[in-house]
Design a protein around this motif. Structure first.
Motif, PDB file in Angstrom:
ATOM      1  N   UNK A 146       0.825  -1.207   0.000  1.00  0.00           N
ATOM      2  CA  UNK A 146       0.000   0.000   0.000  1.00  0.00           C
ATOM      3  C   UNK A 146       0.861   1.259   0.000  1.00  0.00           C
ATOM      4  N   UNK A 147       2.006   1.184   0.644  1.00  0.00           N
ATOM      5  CA  UNK A 147       2.931   2.314   0.649  1.00  0.00           C
ATOM      6  C   UNK A 147       3.432   2.588  -0.760  1.00  0.00           C
ATOM      7  N   UNK A 148       3.796   1.530  -1.448  1.00  0.00           N
ATOM      8  CA  UNK A 148       4.250   1.684  -2.837  1.00  0.00           C
ATOM      9  C   UNK A 148       3.119   2.220  -3.712  1.00  0.00           C
ATOM     10  N   UNK A 149       1.896   1.718  -3.487  1.00  0.00           N
ATOM     11  CA  UNK A 149       0.748   2.166  -4.275  1.00  0.00           C
ATOM     12  C   UNK A 149       0.479   3.650  -4.058  1.00  0.00           C
ATOM     13  N   UNK A 150       0.656   4.131  -2.838  1.00  0.00           N
ATOM     14  CA  UNK A 150       0.445   5.551  -2.559  1.00  0.00           C
ATOM     15  C   UNK A 150       1.440   6.413  -3.325  1.00  0.00           C
ATOM     16  N   UNK A 151       2.715   6.056  -3.235  1.00  0.00           N
ATOM     17  CA  UNK A 151       3.727   6.861  -3.919  1.00  0.00           C
ATOM     18  C   UNK A 151       3.572   6.772  -5.434  1.00  0.00           C
ATOM     19  N   UNK A 152       3.119   5.632  -5.919  1.00  0.00           N
ATOM     20  CA  UNK A 152       2.872   5.518  -7.355  1.00  0.00           C
ATOM     21  C   UNK A 152       1.679   6.389  -7.765  1.00  0.00           C
ATOM     22  N   UNK A 153       0.650   6.433  -6.919  1.00  0.00           N
ATOM     23  CA  UNK A 153      -0.534   7.247  -7.220  1.00  0.00           C
ATOM     24  C   UNK A 153      -0.186   8.732  -7.304  1.00  0.00           C
ATOM     25  N   UNK A 154       0.776   9.159  -6.496  1.00  0.00           N
ATOM     26  CA  UNK A 154       1.176  10.566  -6.501  1.00  0.00           C
ATOM     27  C   UNK A 154       1.614  11.033  -7.880  1.00  0.00           C
ATOM     28  N   UNK A 155       2.342  10.182  -8.582  1.00  0.00           N
ATOM     29  CA  UNK A 155       2.949  10.596  -9.846  1.00  0.00           C
ATOM     30  C   UNK A 155       2.275   9.966 -11.062  1.00  0.00           C
ATOM     31  N   UNK A 156       1.151   9.279 -10.818  1.00  0.00           N
ATOM     32  CA  UNK A 156       0.496   8.535 -11.896  1.00  0.00           C
ATOM     33  C   UNK A 156      -0.063   9.437 -12.988  1.00  0.00           C
ATOM     34  N   UNK A 157      -0.231  10.728 -12.686  1.00  0.00           N
ATOM     35  CA  UNK A 157      -0.801  11.637 -13.670  1.00  0.00           C
ATOM     36  C   UNK A 157       0.219  12.402 -14.485  1.00  0.00           C
ATOM     37  N   UNK A 158       1.481  11.990 -14.441  1.00  0.00           N
ATOM     38  CA  UNK A 158       2.529  12.765 -15.113  1.00  0.00           C
ATOM     39  C   UNK A 158       2.534  12.584 -16.624  1.00  0.00           C
TER      40      UNK A 158
END
Length: 245
Positions: A146-158
């Motif tokens: 879930x930690x990895x998923x959160x950080x991935x979600x942060x930049x998923x819109x780049x």
């Protein structure tokens, strides 16, 4: 240290499926710090541990080596990549460069769906225990996901799969160092994640970047403290990784 030998025959089933399974299992163990830094990984030992044949094991090992999670010596096989203070400094600096750009681009191009996914990722992370209830000294694998998923979600819109791919590789490398920094440390991680998410959703690019980079730099600083305990980065790192198993 060498992870040794066993005489195990080729496993059954499609090679590609077996290779993918071994790859994922070995990758998870590498990121959890199961093995000692700089130890060797013999194909025969990996075959025995993960219950697959030599061919899919070699395919998995080569894939992990291409991603930088394993080292490879010509004619001498594979080994666990070392951890060190200089490597951590370079890793943190590079990760901050790339994720700042990815986060700024995500905020610039933000959509309602992206914001919802980020809020959901934070919610799920906040609800997961950091440690295993039955063993408070051990990390919770679900929290790690879930930690990895959160950080991935942060930049998923780049809007750049290249950029997110590079960030994913750096995240993998950083995971091993986080294991070192967490031993016995006091830290309000969920508040750090919440601050990053709140500033991101508010469209405060400068504030979000500041919170994210402070988050990464704090992890690096805590890891450096562990390195400094013995005066030898590699020795202290190995001891710390052993303590997190």
């Amino acid at each position: 240290m060498t992870y040794g030998s066993a005489d195990v025959s080729e496993g059954a089933g499609p090679k590609s499926t077996l290779a993918s399974t071994v790859y994922q299992q070995l990758r998870d163990d590498l990121l959890r710090g199961v093995f000692e830094s700089e130890s060797k990984l013999r194909v025969e030992w990996v075959v025995s541990r993960y219950g697959a044949g030599a061919s899919p094991v070699r395919e998995a090992l080569n894939r992990l080596a291409s991603e930088g999670l394993l080292g490879r010596h010509d004619q001498r096989g594979f080994f666990i990549m070392p951890v060190s203070a200089p490597e951590l400094e370079e890793l943190t600096r590079t990760r901050c460069w790339l994720e700042e750009r990815a986060l700024r681009e995500s905020i610039t191009n933000r959509t309602g769906e992206w914001e919802e996914q980020l809020v959901l990722a934070l919610h799920r992370l906040a609800r997961a225990p950091r440690r295993l209830p039955e063993d408070p000294s051990s990390n919770n694998p679900e929290w790690e996901k879930l930690h990895r998923a959160f950080h991935r979600a942060l930049i998923a819109g780049c809007r750049s799969h290249w950029l997110t791919g590079f960030c994913d590789q750096l995240s993998d490398q950083a995971s091993r160092y986080r294991l070192i920094s967490q031993d016995g440390s006091e830290r309000d991680e969920i508040s750090e994640h919440r601050l990053i998410a709140e500033r991101t959703v508010d469209g405060d690019a400068d504030g979000a970047v500041e919170a994210l980079l402070n988050h990464y730099r704090l992890t690096a600083a805590m890891c450096m403290e562990r390195f400094n305990e013995s005066g030898d980065p590699r020795v202290s790192a190995t001891r710390a990784l052993r303590s997190r198993r």
